[in-house]
Design a protein around this motif. Structure first.
Motif, short mmCIF file in Angstrom:
data_model
loop_
_atom_site.label_atom_id
_atom_site.label_comp_id
_atom_site.label_asym_id
_atom_site.label_seq_id
_atom_site.Cartn_x
_atom_site.Cartn_y
_atom_site.Cartn_z
N UNK A 129 92.48 52.67 136.51
CA UNK A 129 93.70 51.70 137.24
C UNK A 129 94.75 52.83 138.24
N UNK A 130 95.77 52.00 137.64
CA UNK A 130 97.28 52.54 138.72
C UNK A 130 97.35 53.94 138.55
N UNK B 29 92.86 63.82 122.14
CA UNK B 29 92.00 64.19 121.47
C UNK B 29 91.30 64.95 121.91
N UNK B 30 91.54 66.09 120.84
CA UNK B 30 91.04 67.68 121.35
C UNK B 30 91.50 68.22 122.65
N UNK B 31 89.71 67.95 123.38
CA UNK B 31 90.02 68.32 124.70
C UNK B 31 89.77 66.72 125.76
N UNK B 32 89.52 66.75 124.96
CA UNK B 32 88.39 65.17 126.03
C UNK B 32 88.91 64.24 126.19
N UNK B 33 90.53 63.57 125.27
CA UNK B 33 90.66 62.02 126.16
C UNK B 33 92.05 62.20 126.04
N UNK B 34 92.81 61.68 127.12
CA UNK B 34 93.78 61.88 127.03
C UNK B 34 94.63 60.76 128.46
N UNK B 35 95.83 59.68 127.20
CA UNK B 35 96.68 59.22 127.71
C UNK B 35 97.36 58.84 128.56
N UNK B 36 97.75 58.28 129.85
CA UNK B 36 98.86 59.02 131.00
C UNK B 36 99.31 57.64 131.02
N UNK B 37 100.30 57.67 131.52
CA UNK B 37 100.53 56.41 132.66
C UNK B 37 101.69 54.94 131.53
N UNK C 35 106.02 50.03 129.21
CA UNK C 35 107.89 50.12 129.09
C UNK C 35 108.39 48.87 129.40
N UNK C 36 109.38 48.15 129.15
CA UNK C 36 109.75 46.98 129.49
C UNK C 36 110.48 47.23 131.43
N UNK C 37 110.87 46.25 131.35
CA UNK C 37 110.86 46.40 133.46
C UNK C 37 112.65 46.74 133.38
N UNK C 38 113.04 47.09 132.94
CA UNK C 38 114.39 46.92 133.48
C UNK C 38 115.22 48.33 133.89
N UNK C 39 114.20 49.65 133.57
CA UNK C 39 114.83 50.37 134.32
C UNK C 39 114.60 50.78 135.49
N UNK C 40 113.16 50.12 136.00
CA UNK C 40 112.37 50.43 136.60
C UNK C 40 111.71 51.84 136.80
N UNK C 41 111.91 52.11 136.61
CA UNK C 41 110.86 53.55 136.01
C UNK C 41 109.36 53.41 135.29
N UNK C 42 108.86 52.87 134.89
CA UNK C 42 106.97 52.33 134.19
C UNK C 42 106.77 53.05 135.04
N UNK C 43 106.30 53.66 136.91
CA UNK C 43 105.97 53.43 137.96
C UNK C 43 106.58 55.51 137.63
N UNK C 44 107.28 54.76 138.01
CA UNK C 44 107.79 56.58 138.44
C UNK C 44 107.48 57.27 137.25
N UNK C 45 107.40 57.18 135.70
CA UNK C 45 106.61 57.79 135.32
C UNK C 45 105.73 57.90 134.77
N UNK C 46 105.17 57.22 134.96
CA UNK C 46 103.15 57.25 134.75
C UNK C 46 103.22 58.45 136.30
N UNK C 47 103.74 58.19 137.08
CA UNK C 47 102.85 59.29 138.32
C UNK C 47 103.28 60.76 137.59
N UNK C 48 104.89 60.91 137.38
CA UNK C 48 105.61 61.93 136.52
C UNK C 48 104.56 62.85 135.19
N UNK C 49 104.12 61.64 134.77
CA UNK C 49 102.68 62.23 133.41
C UNK C 49 102.02 63.14 134.88
N UNK C 50 101.15 62.65 135.91
CA UNK C 50 100.32 63.37 136.28
C UNK C 50 101.02 64.25 137.31
N UNK C 51 102.36 64.27 137.64
CA UNK C 51 102.82 65.67 137.98
C UNK C 51 102.77 66.27 136.87
N UNK C 52 103.00 66.02 135.73
CA UNK C 52 103.45 67.08 134.42
C UNK C 52 101.91 67.96 134.38
#
Lengths: 445, 445
Positions: A4-5, A284-292, A298-315
């Motif tokens: 996904x995105x 989970x261990x070294x096998x599975x990770x959730x991101x985005x 989150x609810x869309x009212x801060x307009x930050x959801x996608x940015x937080x998701x992309x920042x996950x990948x940057x981190x």
């Protein structure tokens, strides 16, 4: 193995350091259905930094992003009030088409020979300990078994990977739907093929319990949304109910969209729900990770959801650098650094709905906002308003909130001081009179 | 179509009014594995009322329940302190064997010709809108399709029915594991085949961050549990570590259980997790309902989980009476009446862990408890302590907590009054001295 995105993003970012990986992106459909499916995307610094890291910032922001300098509030009487996002440094957020962003990200990922793209793939089961997955091909209806060294579940708010993790002990998880729904509506282009309203603002019609918003698109239309309690939406049963509601609440929109189109758009769609997801841990261990969204929709009212998701990948990219791609260290560190921050921004997004639909019209809010701007202008490195720390810095979300709390404390104290000063000034004449009286009485004794 | 422990209860209760139903109880196993699986069950008024309604109270309470009059706190130096549950009206809670209760409930259900029992059945999928289920026979490994007018998911904390409902829009749900685990340990019978400690108490060894508890069984043994942070349990790697920990923290238990048996019991088992579940709503249309742990699993520290589950069924029975078995009215009403109460008791159970392992040893807690007892003794119908409202009344859980908050407020106000009175009394001599001094000065002027 990503989905996904936010997942579309991996191919590019995670390979830019010439890392020895093959990445398989399994994606449910080539281009997401972008109409009626979701609110426009808002892009700000966290998302931009991630795009910059893979050389995509320019093509997204400069060529297709529409700068929104602030909110434009629409009162019932048709009057407007502008509320800039950053009146000191002039920072903007950008309205970006979900469809276009998808194409850019996929094209970029496709350029790497180490990235393989598979479409119409849907995960139906996974062993999050050993990386074995069952994948359904939604076209051929066949199921294949797949093995991965690392599963990255970027499979959205209704993540299958998260649901599988939720069956494991010590996985905390909550899903909360707010009792408000939304319906997408569209403002057509204005005269001379131009925007029908200012194309430089995020438009809001705040009405207390509910609101409309509209974001500009690059074809000079706007994508609007009405957000309201399901109870309110349920009452709009007939076109007549609906039109008299709009006549009363949003008369200018009735003009801009046209009665017929408005009714057609509204009754074509069912109101959609808004979900907020918090969970912990993300790995989970070294096998599975959730991101985005899979980790923190989150609810869309801060307009930050996608940015937080992309920042996950940057981190994640930064951690891969720091720990030399040792996922047994990277994944726990990701959970440690990201969970509390994500919980904080999920709550802030929830709060911002109240700000957008109600508080923005209140005097106390406007006073606080002008104080913020006043101080931000004088000491721009010390006094940064909450919105700016969230959208125009990469400060940890927790720290953004702590910073706001510190500001509240300072302002409260200043408030008390000012009050005492005023009381003192008001009392001064009486004190003088008393002093004079005493002076007299002494004189005459 | 019901499942598991609370489910075993249905057959009897829901048919006692001669209702025109057939009830199919699909149960995962005939008798649950009761050793090492879970903590002993505590039975109090809510559970007893439900059992009374089907004529089972006597056989459970009088023949097999072990009355526990209060807590018995064990200090490190071996000294004891008794803390009665109800020193005014003498109410007790009862320790009941899970195995025995299972048998009693199944036997009672089996007597109704309208009840069919199916064992080794596990739900694997369900359509919660139309009542179609897929059931796995765990012995034959065959899957059968089943249709029901009403699915009652009483399938426990890890409920499959709830997981299916969680995929629907507007279903809120949270699962929280506490960061503490537990291991079951057993205190054998004492000399002359009698209890090795008082058989009339729930024994607690409160040690701040962790604790041991033990409940009496009707074979004169005790089932004990150590509850501690996983970090603490992880440090007890070898029998030597474990024994020196017990020597320091629970020396009397070392005596009672014996070193060898203690080590054997502890290292035979992995520490278990503790989960808390909140969700809303509990129903889908008129087709599906969650009850018991499936709806509101809680940590075991208030000893109220089974009672709350049984009370669900009592409430359901009352609603069936009120709405003449019209489930389109009963199920939404059940959600309306039960959700907030269940959330409240889940939180209270969480709080009670801190009370049991830590607060019970603190002076402030003991002072509050004696004030509670003092007032309860004088005005027993007005001042009912929290524990009594939860365990010895059917007051709504929300109201129990509101009642406690009201008591806190009253006591705080009394506290302030007493403080002012004391200050007044302490100041009185000085005031008198000043008054006298003034009197003198007047005299001599």
């Amino acid at each position: 193995m990503v989905f996904d995105l936010a997942g579309r993003f991996f191919g590019s970012l995670l390979l830019r350091q010439e890392r020895p990986f093959c990445i398989h992106l399994r994606i449910s459909c080539r281009v997401e259905d972008y109409r009626g499916q979701s609110i426009d995307l808002a892009l700000s610094i966290r998302g931009r930094e991630a795009l910059r890291a893979v050389g995509l910032e320019e093509s997204v922001v400069d060529h297709h992003g529409i700068a929104m300098r602030g909110r434009m509030l629409h009162n019932k009487d048709g009057t407007l009030r502008e509320m800039l996002y950053d009146s000191v440094k002039g920072n903007c957020i950008y309205s970006v088409s979900r469809r276009y962003l998808n194409i850019v990200l996929l094209n970029a990922a496709e350029k790497y020979p180490e990235v393989s793209l598979f479409f119409n793939k849907k995960i139906i089961d996974a062993n999050v300990d050993n990386g074995k997955l069952k994948i359904l091909d939604t076209k051929t209806k066949t199921i294949e078994g797949v093995e991965a060294d690392l599963i990255i579940g970027a499979d959205g708010a209704y993540s299958t990977v998260r649901r599988i993790m939720a069956k494991r002990p010590l996985f905390n998880c909550s899903q909360t739907y707010i009792e408000h729904g939304y319906v997408e509506l569209f403002v057509p282009v204005g005269t001379n093929n131009e925007f029908a309203m200012s194309g430089e603002h995020l438009h809001i019609w705040p009405r207390g319990e509910f609101m409309m918003i509209a974001l500009p698109n690059d074809d000079h239309t706007f994508t609007g949304n009405i957000f309201a309690p399901f109870g309110t939406l349920d009452q709009l049963k007939t076109p007549q109910d609906f039109l008299s509601f709009y006549q009363k609440q949003f008369p200018d929109l009735l003009e801009l969209i046209g009665r017929e189109k408005l009714v057609k758009d509204y009754f074509e769609r069912e109101p959609k729900t808004l979900i907020s997801i918090k969970c912990k841990p993300y790995h989970v261990g070294k096998t599975t990770l959730l991101v985005g969204d899979a980790a923190h929709a989150m609810v869309p009212f801060y307009g930050i959801g996608m940015n937080a998701g992309f920042e996950d990948i940057l981190l994640l990219d930064e951690l891969m650098e720091r720990y030399n791609s040792d996922f047994s260290l990277i994944l726990p560190k990701f959970t440690e650094l990201r969970c509390e921050d994500a919980h904080a921004i999920c709550e802030l997004a929830m709060y911002n709905y109240i700000e957008m639909r109600d508080l923005v019209t209140r005097k106390s809010f406007l006073l606080r906002k002008s104080l913020d701007t006043f101080l931000y202008r004088r000491i721009p490195n010390t006094w940064i308003p909450l919105y700016s720390t969230i959208h125009f810095s990469r400060m940890k979300f927790r720290d953004c909130i702590a910073n706001k709390e510190w500001q509240d404390k300072v302002l409260r104290r200043i408030g008390w001081c000012v009050m005492f000063l005023i009381i003192g000034m008001l009392m001064a004449p009486f004190v003088e009179v008393l002093a004079e009286k005493n002076a007299f009485s002494t004189e005459y004794e």
